[in-house]
Design an enzyme around this catalytic site. Sequence first.
Site, PDB file in Angstrom:
ATOM      1  N   ALA A  32      -6.414  13.504   3.184  1.00 15.43           N
ATOM      2  CA  ALA A  32      -5.600  14.348   4.077  1.00 15.43           C
ATOM      3  C   ALA A  32      -4.173  14.380   3.535  1.00 15.43           C
ATOM      4  O   ALA A  32      -3.204  14.098   4.241  1.00 15.43           O
ATOM      5  CB  ALA A  32      -5.642  13.852   5.526  1.00 15.43           C
ATOM      6  N   HIS A  37       2.286  11.689   0.210  1.00 13.70           N
ATOM      7  CA  HIS A  37       1.350  11.198  -0.809  1.00 13.70           C
ATOM      8  C   HIS A  37       1.730  11.739  -2.193  1.00 13.70           C
ATOM      9  O   HIS A  37       1.682  11.019  -3.192  1.00 13.70           O
ATOM     10  CB  HIS A  37      -0.077  11.645  -0.489  1.00 13.70           C
ATOM     11  CG  HIS A  37      -0.626  11.139   0.809  1.00 13.70           C
ATOM     12  ND1 HIS A  37      -0.968  11.970   1.846  1.00 13.70           N
ATOM     13  CD2 HIS A  37      -0.908   9.880   1.239  1.00 13.70           C
ATOM     14  CE1 HIS A  37      -1.430  11.256   2.857  1.00 13.70           C
ATOM     15  NE2 HIS A  37      -1.407   9.978   2.516  1.00 13.70           N
ATOM     16  N   GLY A 147       3.788   3.501   0.053  1.00 12.56           N
ATOM     17  CA  GLY A 147       4.907   4.091   0.783  1.00 12.56           C
ATOM     18  C   GLY A 147       5.590   3.101   1.711  1.00 12.56           C
ATOM     19  O   GLY A 147       4.919   2.288   2.364  1.00 12.56           O
ATOM     20  N   GLN A 153       2.387  -3.019   5.494  1.00 13.03           N
ATOM     21  CA  GLN A 153       1.296  -2.930   4.522  1.00 13.03           C
ATOM     22  C   GLN A 153       1.819  -3.183   3.111  1.00 13.03           C
ATOM     23  O   GLN A 153       1.234  -3.964   2.344  1.00 13.03           O
ATOM     24  CB  GLN A 153       0.658  -1.552   4.605  1.00 13.03           C
ATOM     25  CG  GLN A 153      -0.272  -1.209   3.450  1.00 13.03           C
ATOM     26  CD  GLN A 153      -0.941   0.128   3.638  1.00 13.03           C
ATOM     27  OE1 GLN A 153      -1.852   0.248   4.444  1.00 13.03           O
ATOM     28  NE2 GLN A 153      -0.518   1.142   2.913  1.00 13.03           N
TER      29      GLN A 153
END
Length: 284
Positions: A32, A37, A147, A153
């Site tokens: 997606a 991205h 990112g 994360q």
Amino acid sequence: MKIIKKAKQMQTIAHKLKLMGKTIGVVPTMGALHEGHLSLVRIAKKQSDIVILTIFVNPSQFSPNEDFSKYPRTFNNDKSFAQKEKVDYIFYPEASEMYGTDFETYINCEKTSKMLEGEFRPIHFRGVTTIVAKLFNITEPNIAVFGQKDAQQAFIIEKMVKDLNFNTKIIIAPICRTKDGLALSSRNVYLSIFERDDALILSESLKIAKERIGKGERNPKQLQKEIRKIIDTRNSSKVDYIRIVDASSFTYPDKLVKGTEIYILLAVRFGKTRLIDNIKIKIK
Ligand code: AMP
């Protein structure tokens, strides 16, 4: 651009490329794709000979009550984006390729995976570290780009790489936003017009908090309280957490200390859609 669906085939290709002296840059995603991205892909492209984009909606990082089955899947669109960016390989495996029925080995960053996002999504980071470790073993990256949008994360991946001696440099890319400030996210498509408008309060509140710090506020609890007050003004908002952490350790500071860097981390639901956002600030 080649699309590879089998782990063994991807691993053989990556290994041969490495033997030929090529450097490999990997960008792990769940597809997606949006500009955020693509900004990661551009960084990977600049810093390596070969770019492997991985697209895999990873079941092990979703709890049963989360949006795994309805997570947006737009492979044809993703493919043309990747082609335009001159990605060399898309690794696009099936879930059965990554997790056989007898799968039982997980990687877990014990402490940091339990806080913040982990309090609300208990198995999430175990799924993330496990899939990223698998992807690294399959693609042998010299660098991998993540990112700042998912700051916890990124921190956990850096920790895993250090703790387990992966030979991969982690690069953390800035957050891409729309002109009106909303952090790009594949989940933004779930928002109604009204919820999207309410969600702008995330970046607005972070900006105000940054200004407050600029003017000398050094008390994290006070700042968290003020941000909450701002976000609570929006009808559809429901705060999961607003927390300030030290950016180098992901611990909660009692006071903001000159020379340190912090993240202000937000997780807020707008209707049924849960969004996260953050800002990194150097304390002067
Ligand atoms: P996802 O497909 O949502 O798992 O994201 C894949 C990668 O893209 C992760 O490293 C994210 O942190 C990163 N990413 C997602 N949204 C953004 C954004 N708005 N700006 C920059 N990177 C992002």
